[in-house]
Design a protein around this motif. Sequence first.
Motif, PDB file in Angstrom:
ATOM      1  N   TRP A   1     -73.845   4.396  42.203  1.00 42.12           N
ATOM      2  CA  TRP A   1     -74.326   5.073  41.000  1.00 42.12           C
ATOM      3  C   TRP A   1     -74.055   4.239  39.752  1.00 42.12           C
ATOM      4  O   TRP A   1     -74.833   4.268  38.804  1.00 42.12           O
ATOM      5  CB  TRP A   1     -73.695   6.465  40.891  1.00 42.12           C
ATOM      6  CG  TRP A   1     -73.861   7.236  42.170  1.00 42.12           C
ATOM      7  CD1 TRP A   1     -72.881   7.735  42.976  1.00 42.12           C
ATOM      8  CD2 TRP A   1     -75.099   7.554  42.839  1.00 42.12           C
ATOM      9  NE1 TRP A   1     -73.420   8.333  44.093  1.00 42.12           N
ATOM     10  CE2 TRP A   1     -74.775   8.242  44.034  1.00 42.12           C
ATOM     11  CE3 TRP A   1     -76.439   7.318  42.539  1.00 42.12           C
ATOM     12  CZ2 TRP A   1     -75.748   8.697  44.916  1.00 42.12           C
ATOM     13  CZ3 TRP A   1     -77.411   7.769  43.427  1.00 42.12           C
ATOM     14  CH2 TRP A   1     -77.057   8.451  44.599  1.00 42.12           C
ATOM     15  N   LEU A   2     -72.955   3.495  39.749  1.00 44.95           N
ATOM     16  CA  LEU A   2     -72.683   2.607  38.612  1.00 44.95           C
ATOM     17  C   LEU A   2     -73.727   1.494  38.551  1.00 44.95           C
ATOM     18  O   LEU A   2     -74.239   1.169  37.474  1.00 44.95           O
ATOM     19  CB  LEU A   2     -71.276   2.011  38.718  1.00 44.95           C
ATOM     20  CG  LEU A   2     -70.861   1.121  37.534  1.00 44.95           C
ATOM     21  CD1 LEU A   2     -70.862   1.907  36.231  1.00 44.95           C
ATOM     22  CD2 LEU A   2     -69.491   0.504  37.778  1.00 44.95           C
ATOM     23  N   ALA A   3     -74.036   0.910  39.710  1.00 42.68           N
ATOM     24  CA  ALA A   3     -75.076  -0.122  39.753  1.00 42.68           C
ATOM     25  C   ALA A   3     -76.412   0.450  39.291  1.00 42.68           C
ATOM     26  O   ALA A   3     -77.183  -0.225  38.581  1.00 42.68           O
ATOM     27  CB  ALA A   3     -75.208  -0.687  41.171  1.00 42.68           C
ATOM     28  N   CYS A   4     -76.682   1.708  39.660  1.00 44.84           N
ATOM     29  CA  CYS A   4     -77.932   2.367  39.239  1.00 44.84           C
ATOM     30  C   CYS A   4     -77.954   2.588  37.727  1.00 44.84           C
ATOM     31  O   CYS A   4     -78.996   2.424  37.083  1.00 44.84           O
ATOM     32  CB  CYS A   4     -78.103   3.700  39.971  1.00 44.84           C
ATOM     33  SG  CYS A   4     -78.559   3.515  41.717  1.00 44.84           S
TER      34      CYS A   4
ATOM     35  N   SER B   1     -83.317  -1.910  32.932  1.00 48.16           N
ATOM     36  CA  SER B   1     -84.752  -1.789  33.149  1.00 48.16           C
ATOM     37  C   SER B   1     -85.425  -1.056  31.986  1.00 48.16           C
ATOM     38  O   SER B   1     -86.491  -1.452  31.508  1.00 48.16           O
ATOM     39  CB  SER B   1     -85.009  -1.045  34.460  1.00 48.16           C
ATOM     40  OG  SER B   1     -86.373  -0.877  34.689  1.00 48.16           O
ATOM     41  N   TYR B   2     -84.784   0.027  31.527  1.00 48.82           N
ATOM     42  CA  TYR B   2     -85.314   0.791  30.390  1.00 48.82           C
ATOM     43  C   TYR B   2     -85.526  -0.129  29.188  1.00 48.82           C
ATOM     44  O   TYR B   2     -86.588  -0.151  28.555  1.00 48.82           O
ATOM     45  CB  TYR B   2     -84.346   1.911  30.021  1.00 48.82           C
ATOM     46  CG  TYR B   2     -84.635   2.556  28.681  1.00 48.82           C
ATOM     47  CD1 TYR B   2     -85.624   3.524  28.553  1.00 48.82           C
ATOM     48  CD2 TYR B   2     -83.929   2.184  27.546  1.00 48.82           C
ATOM     49  CE1 TYR B   2     -85.900   4.103  27.330  1.00 48.82           C
ATOM     50  CE2 TYR B   2     -84.200   2.754  26.314  1.00 48.82           C
ATOM     51  CZ  TYR B   2     -85.177   3.719  26.207  1.00 48.82           C
ATOM     52  OH  TYR B   2     -85.460   4.274  24.985  1.00 48.82           O
TER      53      TYR B   2
ATOM     54  N   MET C   1     -76.984 -10.998  35.579  1.00 56.12           N
ATOM     55  CA  MET C   1     -77.211  -9.550  35.573  1.00 56.12           C
ATOM     56  C   MET C   1     -77.823  -9.013  36.863  1.00 56.12           C
ATOM     57  O   MET C   1     -77.137  -8.427  37.705  1.00 56.12           O
ATOM     58  CB  MET C   1     -78.062  -9.151  34.375  1.00 56.12           C
ATOM     59  CG  MET C   1     -78.160  -7.630  34.190  1.00 56.12           C
ATOM     60  SD  MET C   1     -79.134  -7.163  32.748  1.00 56.12           S
ATOM     61  CE  MET C   1     -78.083  -7.734  31.423  1.00 56.12           C
ATOM     62  N   ASN C   2     -79.131  -9.180  37.031  1.00 56.92           N
ATOM     63  CA  ASN C   2     -79.816  -8.527  38.152  1.00 56.92           C
ATOM     64  C   ASN C   2     -79.314  -8.989  39.512  1.00 56.92           C
ATOM     65  O   ASN C   2     -79.228  -8.203  40.461  1.00 56.92           O
ATOM     66  CB  ASN C   2     -81.322  -8.763  38.056  1.00 56.92           C
ATOM     67  CG  ASN C   2     -81.949  -7.980  36.916  1.00 56.92           C
ATOM     68  OD1 ASN C   2     -81.292  -7.146  36.299  1.00 56.92           O
ATOM     69  ND2 ASN C   2     -83.198  -8.248  36.622  1.00 56.92           N
TER      70      ASN C   2
ATOM     71  N   SER D   1     -88.030   1.829  33.837  1.00 59.20           N
ATOM     72  CA  SER D   1     -89.366   1.323  33.519  1.00 59.20           C
ATOM     73  C   SER D   1     -90.312   2.451  33.112  1.00 59.20           C
ATOM     74  O   SER D   1     -91.353   2.196  32.489  1.00 59.20           O
ATOM     75  CB  SER D   1     -89.949   0.564  34.710  1.00 59.20           C
ATOM     76  OG  SER D   1     -90.304   1.435  35.762  1.00 59.20           O
ATOM     77  N   PHE D   2     -89.971   3.695  33.429  1.00 57.61           N
ATOM     78  CA  PHE D   2     -90.773   4.842  32.994  1.00 57.61           C
ATOM     79  C   PHE D   2     -90.496   5.168  31.531  1.00 57.61           C
ATOM     80  O   PHE D   2     -91.401   5.248  30.706  1.00 57.61           O
ATOM     81  CB  PHE D   2     -90.499   6.058  33.874  1.00 57.61           C
ATOM     82  CG  PHE D   2     -91.094   7.342  33.333  1.00 57.61           C
ATOM     83  CD1 PHE D   2     -92.469   7.489  33.265  1.00 57.61           C
ATOM     84  CD2 PHE D   2     -90.281   8.372  32.899  1.00 57.61           C
ATOM     85  CE1 PHE D   2     -93.030   8.665  32.758  1.00 57.61           C
ATOM     86  CE2 PHE D   2     -90.828   9.548  32.390  1.00 57.61           C
ATOM     87  CZ  PHE D   2     -92.207   9.693  32.319  1.00 57.61           C
TER      88      PHE D   2
END
Length: 473
Positions: free
Chosen positions: A17-20, A27-28, A127-128, A162-163
Amino acid sequence: MEEVQKKEKFHHPKGLWLACIGMAGSSYLKYAVSGITIFFYTYSVAMGGLGLSDKQAGLIISIAGAFGSVLPLLGSIITDRFLGMQKAMIMAFFLQSVAYAIFFFFTPHVPMIIVGIVINMCSMAFMNNNLTAIVGMLYSNKEHARKDAAYGIFYMAVNIGSFFGPIFGGLLTDHWMAVKDAEGNIVKYGYKYAYLMVAIGMFIVFLIFLVLIPKWLGEVGKHPANAKGANKEEKQKVEFKFSPVEKTRLVGMGIIFILVTVYWTVYFQTSYTINTLANDYVNLNVGGFHVPVVWLISFNGILCIILAPLLGNLWMTLSQKKLDPPVSLKMAVGMIITGLAFYIILIGFNTLHGVLDKTVKMDLWYMLVAYTVLTVGELLVSPVGMALFNKLTPERFSSLAMSVWYLTYTFSGIASGYLVAVTKVWGYGKILNILGAALLISGVVMLVIMPFIEKLIAVDKLSSEETATETAE
């Protein structure tokens, strides 16, 4: 007993969840500005841009895209030898905050914008790749279905970002911070305010990671990979030796790498060439409201949010029934489906009948259908490919493996810059044909060589290898 097994099978660690959180935030903020990049570079200073020519903008996009994909390889080596993943991720978020702050404060001064681009590329070196690798480190190689599901959730986080990113980015640039004339036409876009939002957002993510990493990741990724073990010299000697099975897998990964590079080279034209086409030739007025062109990326994002968990659950269910399709089959079908999306856009573009003075526009629904098809294809390639590269790579190369995966983006930046420069010469019809055909051919090639690839990567042997390793220890 059955309840415990079910919990073990479907429960995920806090580290996921931290990675998310990190990836959704990243991404946002990335997608809040990625769709406006070409316009920010090429629109005049009076309109809120930098006033660059198409050729200059294309060159910057090409160079930034290429270096932005290659630098993670160096970043992974630095991470594995000196920093550890946890410190690398914290540093990356801070650097990216600084980079975008420079965009806000120094627009339209091009030399300082280039400084910001360089700092941003340095941040992406850490990062990614590390965010993606840390997900795989939370699971063993015996947990194929759980790891696939985890990467499905992780990819859903990418698309939550991305949304929302393009929605708020588009509102900032085209509505809230835009300057309009008496008739409501935009005379100056608020591009720099989108970069301010990104800078603030990245700093918030930096603070979240600073506080939560010790609690939610613990020892996972805390130390450099090479720091493990008593005898460091001996560790480094063994480190770069590969077993025969690992060498064979590297060959399989190399073949997949080439085909996926073609995939991303085509796919990322949605942020540049296709975005420009939509801005010029798609009717974006819906009920009197002008839809910011970057909202098409948001549409892709919401579809991923809806479909990613459904496909993740499908893979889990099929795995339990021993019916999970081979990875290369999923990816081949994904490439073919994505290729069809570009032909749907081409069909819509042909409804203009060659009238390119912008007085005639194609219907928006062509783009919506194309993006729906494209999203299905994307979900069969990206999260599946991420999970595969993580599974096949020895743990000591986790970060490096994810850097190799993101290296597949390299030519997308180069191609984007080139296509921006030649679009007016070639025309959109020719470009859409080339993009669609490239993906169809790649998908068919992967289908044909699928048995060979599956033999090379030997995914079915991973569980027994993990068990043998645990027994030896």
